[in-house]
Design a protein around this motif. Structure first.
Motif, PDB file in Angstrom:
ATOM      1  N   THR A 136       0.838  -1.219   0.000  1.00  0.00           N
ATOM      2  CA  THR A 136       0.000   0.000   0.000  1.00  0.00           C
ATOM      3  C   THR A 136       0.871   1.267   0.000  1.00  0.00           C
ATOM      4  O   THR A 136       0.602   2.239  -0.712  1.00  0.00           O
ATOM      5  CB  THR A 136      -0.909  -0.003   1.224  1.00  0.00           C
ATOM      6  N   ALA A 137       1.922   1.241   0.778  1.00  0.00           N
ATOM      7  CA  ALA A 137       2.824   2.410   0.818  1.00  0.00           C
ATOM      8  C   ALA A 137       3.503   2.635  -0.515  1.00  0.00           C
ATOM      9  O   ALA A 137       3.693   3.777  -0.948  1.00  0.00           O
ATOM     10  CB  ALA A 137       3.880   2.187   1.913  1.00  0.00           C
ATOM     11  N   ALA A 180       0.963   4.343  -2.790  1.00  0.00           N
ATOM     12  CA  ALA A 180       0.789   5.752  -2.437  1.00  0.00           C
ATOM     13  C   ALA A 180       1.976   6.592  -2.900  1.00  0.00           C
ATOM     14  O   ALA A 180       1.819   7.724  -3.339  1.00  0.00           O
ATOM     15  CB  ALA A 180       0.607   5.871  -0.929  1.00  0.00           C
ATOM     16  N   THR A 181       3.180   6.017  -2.829  1.00  0.00           N
ATOM     17  CA  THR A 181       4.372   6.741  -3.304  1.00  0.00           C
ATOM     18  C   THR A 181       4.299   6.986  -4.806  1.00  0.00           C
ATOM     19  O   THR A 181       4.641   8.070  -5.304  1.00  0.00           O
ATOM     20  CB  THR A 181       5.617   5.944  -2.958  1.00  0.00           C
ATOM     21  N   GLN A 182       3.812   5.965  -5.580  1.00  0.00           N
ATOM     22  CA  GLN A 182       3.665   6.126  -7.033  1.00  0.00           C
ATOM     23  C   GLN A 182       2.644   7.214  -7.344  1.00  0.00           C
ATOM     24  O   GLN A 182       2.851   8.055  -8.235  1.00  0.00           O
ATOM     25  CB  GLN A 182       3.243   4.779  -7.653  1.00  0.00           C
ATOM     26  N   ASN A 187       1.847   9.726  -5.450  1.00  0.00           N
ATOM     27  CA  ASN A 187       2.459  11.008  -5.079  1.00  0.00           C
ATOM     28  C   ASN A 187       3.367  11.507  -6.187  1.00  0.00           C
ATOM     29  O   ASN A 187       3.392  12.695  -6.514  1.00  0.00           O
ATOM     30  CB  ASN A 187       3.225  10.825  -3.778  1.00  0.00           C
ATOM     31  N   ARG A 188       4.125  10.602  -6.823  1.00  0.00           N
ATOM     32  CA  ARG A 188       5.017  11.005  -7.920  1.00  0.00           C
ATOM     33  C   ARG A 188       4.220  11.532  -9.100  1.00  0.00           C
ATOM     34  O   ARG A 188       4.558  12.555  -9.718  1.00  0.00           O
ATOM     35  CB  ARG A 188       5.868   9.811  -8.336  1.00  0.00           C
ATOM     36  N   VAL A 209      -1.590  13.408  -0.745  1.00  0.00           N
ATOM     37  CA  VAL A 209      -1.061  12.111  -1.196  1.00  0.00           C
ATOM     38  C   VAL A 209       0.291  11.835  -0.535  1.00  0.00           C
ATOM     39  O   VAL A 209       0.579  10.708  -0.118  1.00  0.00           O
ATOM     40  CB  VAL A 209      -0.947  12.095  -2.736  1.00  0.00           C
ATOM     41  N   ALA A 210       1.134  12.914  -0.391  1.00  0.00           N
ATOM     42  CA  ALA A 210       2.433  12.727   0.270  1.00  0.00           C
ATOM     43  C   ALA A 210       2.246  12.338   1.727  1.00  0.00           C
ATOM     44  O   ALA A 210       2.947  11.469   2.253  1.00  0.00           O
ATOM     45  CB  ALA A 210       3.259  14.015   0.168  1.00  0.00           C
ATOM     46  N   ALA A 236       1.205   8.782   1.762  1.00  0.00           N
ATOM     47  CA  ALA A 236       2.358   7.911   1.487  1.00  0.00           C
ATOM     48  C   ALA A 236       3.276   7.823   2.702  1.00  0.00           C
ATOM     49  O   ALA A 236       3.744   6.742   3.066  1.00  0.00           O
ATOM     50  CB  ALA A 236       3.134   8.437   0.278  1.00  0.00           C
ATOM     51  N   ASN A 237       3.511   8.990   3.352  1.00  0.00           N
ATOM     52  CA  ASN A 237       4.367   8.968   4.544  1.00  0.00           C
ATOM     53  C   ASN A 237       3.737   8.156   5.664  1.00  0.00           C
ATOM     54  O   ASN A 237       4.413   7.395   6.365  1.00  0.00           O
ATOM     55  CB  ASN A 237       4.628  10.395   5.014  1.00  0.00           C
ATOM     56  N   ASP A 284       4.077   4.585   4.820  1.00  0.00           N
ATOM     57  CA  ASP A 284       5.461   4.158   5.012  1.00  0.00           C
ATOM     58  C   ASP A 284       5.778   3.982   6.490  1.00  0.00           C
ATOM     59  O   ASP A 284       6.422   3.003   6.902  1.00  0.00           O
ATOM     60  CB  ASP A 284       6.387   5.192   4.375  1.00  0.00           C
TER      61      ASP A 284
END
Length: 609
Positions: free
Chosen positions: A367-368, A371-373, A375-376, A504-505, A508-509, A512
């Motif tokens: 999942t993290a 979310a990182t993708q 965010n990019r 979104v960041a 993602a954080n 993470d």
């Protein structure tokens, strides 16, 4: 004289007497010198008065001669010369009178009084010449020889007075020198007498006080070093040093007696403490020091007896504690067996928990990553929107430039319109002048008419261009407004994308951090599983240690029983030792899941950790 105090008092009295005599001599010499200085001062004043009188004696003659000269040649300063004669004559009388009143030298005063008539005759003749010089010049000149005769007589008297004053001043100086020499002699005598008295007192003090006192100090130093057989000097004297020597001898006798009593006390202490320590070494804690001691040794006796009593109570407590430890060791061993069984059950549950936590950690990690993708991708969209906003901003700037250019063209057209108006006005003036010129100006009138027509067409064309430019400027302004609104809309879109990017960041954080936290929890559970297995092995070791502790407690009880502690502590009976537990059966190997990896480990292998 058999007292140092009386000797010091007599010396102080002699010094005070000598100081008083010296002070009296100094006062007398100072008074004599002051009188001599006063005589010199009065002599100086006398000499100054006589010199003034001598000068005024000559000045009067000069004034008379000046009066006669002024009368002979008709000088207008005759009155001024007469005033000078009057002043000089008065000062001459005053100076001679001061000499006559001088009381320090009778011969000088007598001579001054003798010449006073000569002074009066001299001044009277001068005044007579001054009075008749203004009316009868011949008579005034006839009186001059008598005046000069009076001058010569007064000159002789003044000379005799000068000799007497000089002799008096020499006598005054001689008297002052004699007084000064006498004062110096008196100062030298008193100084030498004071020095001799101080030296005599110092020598007597060194011989009769300091030297015996130093010998007595040496005797005291020897006594402090332990030499009590030293002789005490100055014991036969009847002054304060003799008393000090007697007190020193008494002190020495007291120290010898105290040393003897100290030796007896030391022997008593050694005997009593030696017996008590010997009994203590044999294990007898009932032994005490019963000897009668004094001073600080009595405190040592009390401290020793208190220490032995404390040791007796401590060993009684140790006996009781050893029995309690022996009884508690059996309870610990039984509890350790129960703890071992519960620890095995807990280890099995932790294995299942570790496997479940590993699967949850894998899911949260995926999942993290998603979310990182996301965010990019949102960040790339935000960058593209920011570039579009930059393009719109440049378009707005370009439209603004077009608007400023339209404004400048309008200003230029206004200038052209003004030029056309001026040209039309000039052409009109030229037509008027051509009309005034008649036939000669017809051609010029035609040219002026054409220029006016050309100026009118230029003005119409400029007005038409200005109208079109104005309409174009309105359209450009509308375009600038629309482009600005487009830029503001793009800025709002960029702000919304930035908000989405932040959310979104944050997601993602958070994902993470959750993955990291679950990984740590998974690791902690795995470590707890390992520690639980180790605890099971340590429980078995604790049981063995409890058995060993009970055995050592029994040995300690037997050793303490060798001490004699009296009836103050009666140890309780120890509990019967628990039955030896049956040995544990070897457990079958079982699987343990750690991090998606299964390991078959025997329970006996876990005990090695």
């Amino acid at each position: 004289m058999h007292s140092i105090n009386k000797m010091v008092t007599a010396a102080i009295a002699a010094i005070v007497m000598l100081v008083l005599v010296s002070g009296a001599g100094n006062v007398w010499s100072n008074r004599k010198q002051a009188a001599a200085r006063d005589g010199i001062t009065r002599g100086s004043v006398l000499l100054r008065n006589h010199m003034t009188a001598d000068m005024m004696h000559d000045s009067v003659r000069g004034d008379v001669l000046s009066i006669l000269r002024a009368a002979n040649i008709g000088d207008l300063d005759l009155a001024h010369s007469r005033e000078g004669l009057s002043d000089d004559a008065a000062l001459l009388r005053k100076s001679v009178l001061a000499d006559a009143n001088y009381g320090a030298a009778p011969e000088v005063a007598a001579q001054a009084r003798r010449i006073q008539p000569l002074v009066d005759q001299y001044i009277a003749t001068a005044d007579q010449i001054a009075q008749v010089a203004t009316t009868d010049k011949a008579r005034a000149s006839a009186l001059l020889p008598r005046f000069l005769t009076a001058f010569e007589k007064l000159e002789g008297g003044m000379s005799d007075l000068s000799d007497r004053i000089e002799a008096h001043l020499v006598a005054v100086r001689d008297e002052a020198a004699r007084v000064a020499m006498l004062a110096n002699i008196l100062l030298a005598v008193t100084t030498f007498a004071t020095l001799a008295l101080v030296l005599a007192i110092g020598f007597a003090t060194r011989r009769h006080v300091v030297a015996p006192l130093l010998l007595l100090i040496d005797a005291l130093k020897g006594m402090t070093s332990g030499r009590m057989d030293m002789a005490i000097p100055s014991g036969t004297r009847r002054d304060e040093l003799g008393q000090l020597a007697g007190a020193t001898g008494a002190l020495r006798d007291q120290l010898v007696a105290a040393e003897r009593a100290k030796d007896e006390q030391t022997r008593l202490i050694c005997d009593s403490f030696g017996t008590a320590l010997s009994q203590l070494a044999q294990g007898d804690l009932v032994a005490r020091v019963d000897a009668e001691l004094t001073g600080p040794f009595n405190q040592i006796k009390q401290d020793f007896n208190a220490a032995v009593s404390s040791l007796q109570r401590t060993l009684g407590s140790v006996v009781t504690a050893a029995t309690s430890i022996n009884n508690g060791a059996g309870d610990i061993r039984q509890a350790s067996d129960d703890l071992s069984q519960r620890t095995e059950q807990q280890a099995a549950s932790l294995e299942e928990t570790a496997a479940a936590m590993d699967e949850i950690t894998t899911t949260v990690r995926e999942t993290a990553a998603g979310a990182t993708q996301a965010n990019r991708i949102v960040g790339e969209a935000r960058e593209e929107a920011r570039e579009s906003g930059e393009i719109v901003r440049r378009a707005v700037e370009a439209m603004g430039g077009i608007e400023r250019a339209s404004t400048e063209i309008g200003e230029i057209i206004a200038v052209i319109d003004g030029i056309s108006f001026q040209t039309n006005l000039l052409a009109l003036n030229a037509g008027v002048e051509a009309a005034r010129a008649g036939d000669a100006g017809k051609g010029f009138a035609v040219v002026a008419s054409e220029v006016r027509a050309l100026a009118q067409r230029s003005a119409d064309a400029a007005k038409d261009v200005k109208t079109r430019i104005t309409a174009s400027a309105d359209q450009v302004e509308e375009g600038v407004r629309l482009v600005g609104e487009t830029g503001e809309a793009l800025n709002r879109i960029i702000q919304r994308i930035a908000d989405i990017d932040g959310l979104v960041a944050s997601i993602a954080n958070s994902a993470d951090r959750q993955a990291t936290g679950l990984q740590q929890v998974n690791t902690a559970v795995a470590e707890m599983d390992g520690m639980t297995q180790q605890n099971a092995a340590m429980v078995e070791q604790t049981t063995a240690a409890a058995r060993s502790l009970a055995s050592e407690a029994d040995g300690m009880t037997r050793q303490i029983a060798s001490f004699r502690i009296g009836s103050m502590a009666a140890p309780p009976a120890p509990k019967p030792a628990p039955a030896e537990p049956a040995p544990r059966r070897a457990a079958a190997p079982r699987a343990r899941v750690v991090g998606n990896m299964a390991l078959a480990i025997d329970e006996d292998d876990w005990s090695s950790f």
